[in-house]
Design a protein around this motif. Sequence first.
Motif, mmCIF file in Angstrom:
data_model
loop_
_atom_site.group_PDB
_atom_site.id
_atom_site.type_symbol
_atom_site.label_atom_id
_atom_site.label_comp_id
_atom_site.label_asym_id
_atom_site.label_seq_id
_atom_site.Cartn_x
_atom_site.Cartn_y
_atom_site.Cartn_z
ATOM 1 N N VAL A 57 0.816 -1.229 0.000
ATOM 2 C CA VAL A 57 0.000 0.000 0.000
ATOM 3 C C VAL A 57 0.840 1.265 0.000
ATOM 4 O O VAL A 57 0.323 2.361 -0.206
ATOM 5 C CB VAL A 57 -0.969 0.028 1.215
ATOM 6 N N SER A 58 2.153 1.140 0.211
ATOM 7 C CA SER A 58 2.986 2.342 0.291
ATOM 8 C C SER A 58 4.446 1.989 0.040
ATOM 9 O O SER A 58 4.817 0.811 -0.030
ATOM 10 C CB SER A 58 2.845 3.004 1.668
ATOM 11 N N ALA A 59 5.270 3.029 -0.107
ATOM 12 C CA ALA A 59 6.704 2.821 -0.318
ATOM 13 C C ALA A 59 7.468 4.010 0.230
ATOM 14 O O ALA A 59 6.905 5.094 0.462
ATOM 15 C CB ALA A 59 7.015 2.623 -1.798
ATOM 16 N N VAL A 99 3.573 1.728 -10.452
ATOM 17 C CA VAL A 99 2.546 1.799 -9.420
ATOM 18 C C VAL A 99 2.205 3.271 -9.204
ATOM 19 O O VAL A 99 3.080 4.092 -8.900
ATOM 20 C CB VAL A 99 3.030 1.179 -8.087
ATOM 21 N N ALA A 100 0.928 3.607 -9.388
ATOM 22 C CA ALA A 100 0.478 4.985 -9.172
ATOM 23 C C ALA A 100 0.511 5.304 -7.684
ATOM 24 O O ALA A 100 0.115 4.487 -6.850
ATOM 25 C CB ALA A 100 -0.934 5.166 -9.718
ATOM 26 N N ALA A 101 1.007 6.499 -7.354
ATOM 27 C CA ALA A 101 1.178 6.847 -5.934
ATOM 28 C C ALA A 101 1.029 8.346 -5.722
ATOM 29 O O ALA A 101 1.044 9.140 -6.666
ATOM 30 C CB ALA A 101 2.546 6.379 -5.449
ATOM 31 N N LYS A 102 0.897 8.704 -4.448
ATOM 32 C CA LYS A 102 0.849 10.110 -4.045
ATOM 33 C C LYS A 102 1.925 10.365 -3.001
ATOM 34 O O LYS A 102 2.061 9.596 -2.049
ATOM 35 C CB LYS A 102 -0.523 10.460 -3.477
ATOM 36 N N GLN A 125 -3.895 3.080 -5.697
ATOM 37 C CA GLN A 125 -4.729 1.944 -6.046
ATOM 38 C C GLN A 125 -3.962 0.670 -5.719
ATOM 39 O O GLN A 125 -2.766 0.703 -5.439
ATOM 40 C CB GLN A 125 -5.095 1.962 -7.532
ATOM 41 N N ARG A 126 -4.668 -0.451 -5.725
ATOM 42 C CA ARG A 126 -3.989 -1.725 -5.462
ATOM 43 C C ARG A 126 -2.896 -1.932 -6.511
ATOM 44 O O ARG A 126 -3.120 -1.742 -7.707
ATOM 45 C CB ARG A 126 -5.009 -2.861 -5.533
#
Length: 277
Positions: A57-59, A99-102, A125-126
């Motif tokens: 879910v995150s990085a 991977v799409a991220a914010k 997103q997943r």
Amino acid sequence: MPLFTNQQITNYYTLYKNIDVTFTKEVINATGLLSKQIYIKCLGDSWPCVLFSSSMVSAKVIANIKSKLFEKIRNANNLVSLRFCFTQSDKTDPLTFFVAAKVTGYNPYNQANQELNFISLNYTQRPPDDLIAILGNLLEANVNSKKRKEERIPITGETLRRLGFKSKDSVIFIQGLPRKAIIRDISFSGAKCIVPGVAKFLLGKEGLLKIETEDNLVLNLYGTFARFEAVVGRQDIAALVLLFDEKRLPLEYKIRINDYLTSGKKNITLEQDGKES
């Protein structure tokens, strides 16, 4: 890496999605991460970064924000893509995906260099199933190395093939001196080997079992000789059990043992999925 069904991917995501995996040298080697091909993409431009850790879910990555990166991210309302890249043992081309991220925050890497920052990312997103499979397989191996530590795998031609080990013939070091050994069975917790010598004098001593893999890795398994079994009709050899040091157990070894122990379940699920379709 074995094939994974949709159900297995879903199980991994449900069980492990919030657990961070830190990309140490051992994890990088075990997962096949191509560190130099990881980067952040934003508004058509890309910047190299170091993958410090990731969950499903995150990085967290390390990058130089003094470049135009910071301005680009701000103009994009903190929306970016993180590119992953892994080697594939059965293919020439690497596995790549975004991977799409914010971006949710910045922290200096150290006080001496304010340009390098930890950048925290939340996936919007997943992530792709490939990332879930890679992280899930690793995390499952760590869990099962404790839950299923005593399940033993007899060494035969078939189990050697499935484990990816070259041979049952190996070398074991006892107090630094090498001896030939024949591996009888293995588990997360230890190995039983046929070793020359008077067994009772070896109990309690430290040992190092080396196992070569088909892809030319050498797994170093450290431990202590915990018990022995006599070999009928032979006084010069014994079946010795090397109890592994859990803290020094290679991640690559855990993954191979876990893949073997769980492959039956995965294959059954795959057959069921095929019948349903």
